[in-house]
Design a protein around this motif. Sequence first.
Motif, PDB file in Angstrom:
ATOM      1  N   VAL A 168      70.466  -1.625 -31.184  1.00 14.51           N
ATOM      2  CA  VAL A 168      69.055  -1.863 -30.869  1.00 14.51           C
ATOM      3  C   VAL A 168      68.358  -0.528 -30.653  1.00 14.51           C
ATOM      4  CG1 VAL A 168      67.432  -2.892 -29.246  1.00 14.51           C
ATOM      5  CG2 VAL A 168      69.544  -4.103 -29.827  1.00 14.51           C
ATOM      6  N   GLU A 169      67.250  -0.303 -31.352  1.00 12.25           N
ATOM      7  CA  GLU A 169      66.411   0.873 -31.150  1.00 12.25           C
ATOM      8  C   GLU A 169      65.160   0.457 -30.405  1.00 12.25           C
ATOM      9  OE1 GLU A 169      65.790   3.575 -34.511  1.00 12.25           O
ATOM     10  OE2 GLU A 169      67.128   2.264 -35.668  1.00 12.25           O
ATOM     11  N   VAL A 170      64.753   1.262 -29.441  1.00 10.90           N
ATOM     12  CA  VAL A 170      63.530   0.979 -28.700  1.00 10.90           C
ATOM     13  C   VAL A 170      62.654   2.223 -28.657  1.00 10.90           C
ATOM     14  CG1 VAL A 170      64.546  -0.824 -27.256  1.00 10.90           C
ATOM     15  CG2 VAL A 170      64.599   1.551 -26.479  1.00 10.90           C
ATOM     16  N   SER A 171      61.365   1.998 -28.613  1.00 14.26           N
ATOM     17  CA  SER A 171      60.389   3.074 -28.417  1.00 14.26           C
ATOM     18  C   SER A 171      59.149   2.430 -27.818  1.00 14.26           C
ATOM     19  CB  SER A 171      60.069   3.771 -29.740  1.00 14.26           C
ATOM     20  OG  SER A 171      59.459   2.863 -30.645  1.00 14.26           O
ATOM     21  N   THR A 172      58.103   3.196 -27.639  1.00 14.52           N
ATOM     22  CA  THR A 172      56.860   2.636 -27.116  1.00 14.52           C
ATOM     23  C   THR A 172      55.720   2.915 -28.075  1.00 14.52           C
ATOM     24  OG1 THR A 172      56.530   4.646 -25.798  1.00 14.52           O
ATOM     25  CG2 THR A 172      57.515   2.762 -24.685  1.00 14.52           C
ATOM     26  N   THR A 173      54.759   2.020 -28.089  1.00 16.02           N
ATOM     27  CA  THR A 173      53.558   2.196 -28.889  1.00 16.02           C
ATOM     28  C   THR A 173      52.619   3.166 -28.181  1.00 16.02           C
ATOM     29  OG1 THR A 173      52.349   0.394 -27.810  1.00 16.02           O
ATOM     30  CG2 THR A 173      53.792  -0.198 -29.667  1.00 16.02           C
ATOM     31  N   ASP A 174      51.517   3.495 -28.839  1.00 14.81           N
ATOM     32  CA  ASP A 174      50.517   4.373 -28.213  1.00 14.81           C
ATOM     33  C   ASP A 174      49.960   3.767 -26.934  1.00 14.81           C
ATOM     34  OD1 ASP A 174      50.886   6.156 -30.272  1.00 14.81           O
ATOM     35  OD2 ASP A 174      49.136   5.485 -31.430  1.00 14.81           O
ATOM     36  N   ALA A 175      49.980   2.431 -26.864  1.00 14.51           N
ATOM     37  CA  ALA A 175      49.486   1.752 -25.662  1.00 14.51           C
ATOM     38  C   ALA A 175      50.565   1.604 -24.597  1.00 14.51           C
ATOM     39  CB  ALA A 175      48.939   0.372 -26.038  1.00 14.51           C
ATOM     40  N   GLY A 176      51.772   2.152 -24.851  1.00 14.71           N
ATOM     41  CA  GLY A 176      52.850   2.093 -23.869  1.00 14.71           C
ATOM     42  C   GLY A 176      53.644   0.813 -23.883  1.00 14.71           C
ATOM     43  N   ASN A 225      64.123 -10.130 -39.752  1.00 15.64           N
ATOM     44  CA  ASN A 225      62.879 -10.502 -40.423  1.00 15.64           C
ATOM     45  C   ASN A 225      61.763  -9.482 -40.243  1.00 15.64           C
ATOM     46  OD1 ASN A 225      63.955 -12.896 -41.379  1.00 15.64           O
ATOM     47  ND2 ASN A 225      63.316 -14.086 -39.606  1.00 15.64           N
ATOM     48  N   LEU A 226      61.899  -8.595 -39.257  1.00 13.87           N
ATOM     49  CA  LEU A 226      60.844  -7.626 -38.975  1.00 13.87           C
ATOM     50  C   LEU A 226      61.458  -6.244 -38.762  1.00 13.87           C
ATOM     51  CD1 LEU A 226      58.775  -9.668 -36.359  1.00 13.87           C
ATOM     52  CD2 LEU A 226      58.054  -9.140 -38.681  1.00 13.87           C
ATOM     53  N   PRO A 227      60.803  -5.191 -39.284  1.00 11.41           N
ATOM     54  CA  PRO A 227      61.326  -3.839 -39.020  1.00 11.41           C
ATOM     55  C   PRO A 227      61.160  -3.453 -37.554  1.00 11.41           C
ATOM     56  CG  PRO A 227      59.251  -3.741 -40.236  1.00 11.41           C
ATOM     57  CD  PRO A 227      59.644  -5.176 -40.196  1.00 11.41           C
ATOM     58  N   TRP A 228      60.017  -3.799 -36.962  1.00 12.36           N
ATOM     59  CA  TRP A 228      59.768  -3.530 -35.543  1.00 12.36           C
ATOM     60  C   TRP A 228      59.006  -4.704 -34.946  1.00 12.36           C
ATOM     61  CZ3 TRP A 228      61.619   0.481 -32.671  1.00 12.36           C
ATOM     62  CH2 TRP A 228      62.157   1.557 -33.368  1.00 12.36           C
ATOM     63  N   PHE A 229      59.282  -4.992 -33.680  1.00 11.01           N
ATOM     64  CA  PHE A 229      58.557  -6.045 -32.971  1.00 11.01           C
ATOM     65  C   PHE A 229      58.030  -5.463 -31.663  1.00 11.01           C
ATOM     66  CE2 PHE A 229      58.112  -9.499 -29.944  1.00 11.01           C
ATOM     67  CZ  PHE A 229      57.430 -10.453 -30.686  1.00 11.01           C
ATOM     68  N   THR A 230      56.741  -5.653 -31.401  1.00  9.82           N
ATOM     69  CA  THR A 230      56.126  -5.157 -30.176  1.00  9.82           C
ATOM     70  C   THR A 230      56.148  -6.252 -29.116  1.00  9.82           C
ATOM     71  OG1 THR A 230      54.673  -3.671 -31.411  1.00  9.82           O
ATOM     72  CG2 THR A 230      54.051  -4.177 -29.142  1.00  9.82           C
ATOM     73  N   MET A 231      56.758  -5.952 -27.992  1.00 11.29           N
ATOM     74  CA  MET A 231      56.876  -6.915 -26.901  1.00 11.29           C
ATOM     75  C   MET A 231      55.671  -6.819 -25.969  1.00 11.29           C
ATOM     76  SD  MET A 231      60.982  -6.531 -26.091  1.00 11.29           S
ATOM     77  CE  MET A 231      61.014  -7.997 -25.033  1.00 11.29           C
ATOM     78  N   GLY A 232      55.576  -7.728 -25.044  1.00 11.18           N
ATOM     79  CA  GLY A 232      54.452  -7.749 -24.106  1.00 11.18           C
ATOM     80  C   GLY A 232      54.740  -7.017 -22.818  1.00 11.18           C
ATOM     81  N   ASP A 233      55.696  -6.086 -22.854  1.00 12.30           N
ATOM     82  CA  ASP A 233      56.083  -5.345 -21.655  1.00 12.30           C
ATOM     83  C   ASP A 233      55.708  -3.873 -21.801  1.00 12.30           C
ATOM     84  OD1 ASP A 233      57.789  -7.452 -20.226  1.00 12.30           O
ATOM     85  OD2 ASP A 233      58.702  -7.387 -22.207  1.00 12.30           O
ATOM     86  N   LYS A 234      55.147  -3.311 -20.754  1.00  4.98           N
ATOM     87  CA  LYS A 234      54.927  -1.874 -20.723  1.00  4.98           C
ATOM     88  C   LYS A 234      56.232  -1.180 -20.334  1.00  4.98           C
ATOM     89  CE  LYS A 234      50.052  -2.144 -19.374  1.00  4.98           C
ATOM     90  NZ  LYS A 234      49.070  -1.795 -18.323  1.00  4.98           N
ATOM     91  N   ALA A 235      56.487  -0.013 -20.923  1.00  3.33           N
ATOM     92  CA  ALA A 235      57.740   0.690 -20.640  1.00  3.33           C
ATOM     93  C   ALA A 235      57.509   2.192 -20.632  1.00  3.33           C
ATOM     94  CB  ALA A 235      58.800   0.322 -21.676  1.00  3.33           C
TER      95      ALA A 235
END
Length: 461
Positions: free
Chosen positions: A307-315, A326-336
């Motif tokens: 599992v690879e994790v990172s954060t979006t510009d919005a954190g 099915n997806l290259p990346w999935f954005t979760m509803g958690d700030k990290a």
Amino acid sequence: MDFKFSNNLRRLAFGGDERVIAYRDGEPLNRTRLRADVLALYHSLRRSSEERVGVWLASGYDFLTVLLALALAGKKIVMPQNLQPQSAAELQPHIDALISDSPLDNLTCPQWQIRALALAGKESTENPPEVCFSRNVQLVLFTSGSTGEPAPIIKNLNDLEAELAALHGVWGAELDQRPVVSTVSHQHIYGLLHVILWPLARGAAFVDSVCHFPEPLAALAQAHPGAVLVSSPTHLARLPCSEPFVQASDNISVTFSSGGLLTADAAQAMESRCPAPLYEILGSTETGGVAWRRQSQSNVWQSLPGVEVSTTDAGLLQVSSAHLSNLPWFTMGDKAEMQADGRFELRGRADLIAKVEGKRLSLTELEQRLVEHVWVKEARAAVKRGRRDEVVIVASITHDAFEVIKHSGKRILNQGLREHLARYYEGPLLPRRWRFVEQLPRNSQGKLPQGDIVKLFEVTA
């Protein structure tokens, strides 16, 4: 009896030996029985023209046999959240047939019961063709998201098998062939993986019943020494308060929790009163398992293997993994907040924004402000739409807060919390209606969707 971990689930169904894979009412069910049951169901199902088959069965063992038979027959496996009347009506467009314990009046598709299916295919003893063991099979699960409306999530059997390998990479040696007892349903992805499929893959047995109360769970722990407990924050917050469970907890070797974040107090209470290590799994229906932590050692989350994790510009936490095909990346509803070593800390949920009388309100921030008050342990906010939009709150409150209600009335508690929030919000944004509870009500996935919050206020208290 030696057993080597395998995540080829359909192959495991045809092992045909005496190793116990489940206990039903104390009776051991072995792999020879599993092979015969899966084979009978396969021969019955492969002759049907229906391609999308819903499955809702109380028995974990029955569910396992049907899932494996459907996979061998190349059918699409649909897993509803529940079969309440409205949920069943919403399920209808997604299925061509339903396998359940009892028929439903409001479904028009064919409805099958497992015993009739097994009887129809019992005379056939020929193994499935080789292609049946490797072709990819789709599963459809449902998530309520933030609105409460069910949304279908498409996964492949290969995704589940990849996740089993990831889980086993972390805990395989620790769990070995220890039996599994559970307080969660196999109808959702967490229970499906941890209660049924992972034990099968590592040669362990699971108890074919879900325990919702501490006393029967204590009895199961005593009957299966060294058991792995698969549970949720809702149950784990209560178990340390049960003396029968605490007295039997020496028989629990490992505890898993998922379906929501476990509070620090609940994690501490579990590990102080029950000696087993307690591991939390972070994930969702969409992503599967993402990361894990053991709060008694660290509040930081460690990604699962692959599992690879990172954060979006919005954190926001974003995820890529071998079991998210099915997806290259999935954005979760958690700030990290990421750390230099690749681990991360959670910083709350993404803001859930609502408009109230034309004003913008972060429900997430409102919940956090409430938790800052000494009376509130957890809080969830929603907006009830009507002739006048109202902010409504359901809050888990402390013993001191209940004492305020007992001696001074609920109105004083409401007023005190509104005064606290009035330091931050204009009058139209302040909550108008409240529900106070010991524990927040959550669905079988450990969630409290916005739609469910509003429903709590549809009947006048």
